[in-house]
Design a protein around this motif. Structure first.
Motif, mmCIF file in Angstrom:
data_model
loop_
_atom_site.group_PDB
_atom_site.id
_atom_site.type_symbol
_atom_site.label_atom_id
_atom_site.label_comp_id
_atom_site.label_asym_id
_atom_site.label_seq_id
_atom_site.Cartn_x
_atom_site.Cartn_y
_atom_site.Cartn_z
ATOM 1 N N GLY A 1 2.965 10.840 9.311
ATOM 2 C CA GLY A 1 1.520 10.693 9.449
ATOM 3 C C GLY A 1 0.864 11.870 10.131
ATOM 4 N N PHE A 2 1.652 12.862 10.526
ATOM 5 C CA PHE A 2 1.132 14.041 11.201
ATOM 6 C C PHE A 2 1.180 15.251 10.264
ATOM 7 C CE2 PHE A 2 1.930 11.276 14.716
ATOM 8 C CZ PHE A 2 1.058 11.677 15.720
ATOM 9 N N PRO A 3 0.403 16.294 10.570
ATOM 10 C CA PRO A 3 0.464 17.507 9.746
ATOM 11 C C PRO A 3 1.892 18.023 9.626
ATOM 12 C CG PRO A 3 -1.422 17.629 11.210
ATOM 13 C CD PRO A 3 -0.648 16.411 11.615
ATOM 14 N N ALA A 4 2.267 18.437 8.424
ATOM 15 C CA ALA A 4 3.609 18.964 8.179
ATOM 16 C C ALA A 4 3.821 20.225 9.004
ATOM 17 C CB ALA A 4 3.791 19.261 6.695
ATOM 18 N N ARG A 5 4.908 20.276 9.721
ATOM 19 C CA ARG A 5 5.214 21.445 10.538
ATOM 20 C C ARG A 5 6.490 22.089 10.018
ATOM 21 N NH1 ARG A 5 1.943 22.094 14.668
ATOM 22 N NH2 ARG A 5 0.692 20.353 15.457
ATOM 23 N N GLN A 6 6.362 22.754 8.892
ATOM 24 C CA GLN A 6 7.482 23.441 8.273
ATOM 25 C C GLN A 6 7.227 24.940 8.296
ATOM 26 O OE1 GLN A 6 10.220 22.110 7.651
ATOM 27 N NE2 GLN A 6 9.858 19.929 7.303
#
Length: 334
Positions: free
Chosen positions: A259-264
């Motif tokens: 549910g959070f921004p993708a941190r890739q």
């Protein structure tokens, strides 16, 4: 809190020589919160702009959450007896296919999350883990089923959002219209998503991919030029659509699992496919997967015929990854 919403283009068209025998027709307009440009070779010089504008309005009446009377908006509002149209069915079926392939990393039920984070048409909510958990119970593509032309939702609070795939699909619809009108050489671009068929004179159509400059200016710099050979090209990135709050940057691509921004580590994912709808969806999915998982996915799903150009961050150094089959069609500018 400061919101930064420059239009995500990611691609710039590269010119080639014009034939003296056929006319190069170029038309353009605005739709879906962005711009569109179409170039095609025509012997009779017919201008299709009026028809293109009409098609795009019809697509919005089906797929746009920004149109209150659209089919998707009425479904999200749980209006009774809503029949979906062929546009909706095409996009829904492809969305389910990509969701299944990616194990839910692409999911069109993220609408409530997008609005909560302030990337939709709602103001940003106060976000914490409790708030996200309350929304995640309604985020799961498996809670949707299409029965003929009736969409069934397992929970009434499930809401759809086709923004990660609709522009690519719109490009495909416009390309099909041109083909039905006898146009065999064309390039269709909408909001940076595009498809090219045939040639411009004797050369393949070409497009440029932006360097992902992470700032608030309108400065644009090309990272690479790709030669298109009857392919669609779509780019997704976190670098031009985000907001900053309390010194932190939040990007618009969300991970449906958390549910959070993708941190890739992928900053920009450009995908070539046989159609723009497929390229559009997987460009978003790869942003959620990250580099290594995306490479593994491509190896395990060769039947999709995808080619990619990734710009990624490795220890604060920007690097690129290019599909082997794409290397002879791609030229890096820097």
């Amino acid at each position: 809190m400061k919101f930064l919403f420059p239009v995500l283009i990611g691609l710039v068209l590269i010119s080639a020589c014009q034939s003296n025998e056929n006319k190069l027709i170029t038309i353009e307009g605005e739709a879906q919160g962005t711009t569109w440009h179409i170039s095609y070779i025509s012997k009779d010089g017919i201008n299709f702009k009026q028809a293109i504008d009409s098609i795009l309005k019809d697509i919005d009446l089906s797929l746009s959450t920004y149109v209150p009377v659209s089919i998707i908006s009425r479904i999200n509002n749980n209006e009774p007896d809503i029949r979906v149209d062929p546009y909706f069915i095409d996009v829904f079926n492809k969305s389910m296919e990509v969701s299944q392939r990616t194990g839910g990393l692409f999911d069109v039920t993220v609408g409530p999350l997008i609005n909560a984070w302030g990337f939709g048409f709602s103001k940003k909510a106060n976000i914490d883990s409790t708030r996200i958990d309350s929304i995640l119970q309604y985020v799961d593509y498996k809670m949707l089923k299409l029965d003929g032309n009736i969409l069934i939702k397992e929970k009434k609070d499930v809401k759809l959002d086709f923004n990660a795939i609709a522009q690519g699909y719109s490009v495909d619809v416009l390309a099909l219209y041109l083909e039905k009108r006898g146009i065999k050489n064309y390039l269709v671009e909408l909001g940076g998503e595009l498809i090219a068929k045939g040639k411009k004179n004797t050369e393949n159509w070409k497009a440029g991919i932006d360097h992902p400059i992470q700032n608030t200016s309108s400065e644009r710099k090309l990272e690479a030029i790709i030669e298109l050979d009857n392919r669609a090209l779509c780019t997704s990135g976190n670098y031009r659509k985000f907001y900053e709050e309390n010194g932190k940057r939040y990007a618009h691509i969300l991970d449906p699992r958390t549910g959070f921004p993708a941190r890739q580590n992928i900053l920009s994912a450009s995908v070539l496919a046989d159609d723009a709808m497929t390229a559009d969806a997987y460009a978003t999915a790869f942003m959620v997967m990250g580099l290594e998982r995306s490479k593994q996915f491509l190896e395990e799903n060769k039947d999709l015929n995808l080619e990619v150009f990734f710009i990624y961050d490795e220890n604060n150094t920007w690097k690129t990854f290019t599909s082997e089959s794409l290397k002879n069609k791609l030229k890096q500018v820097n």
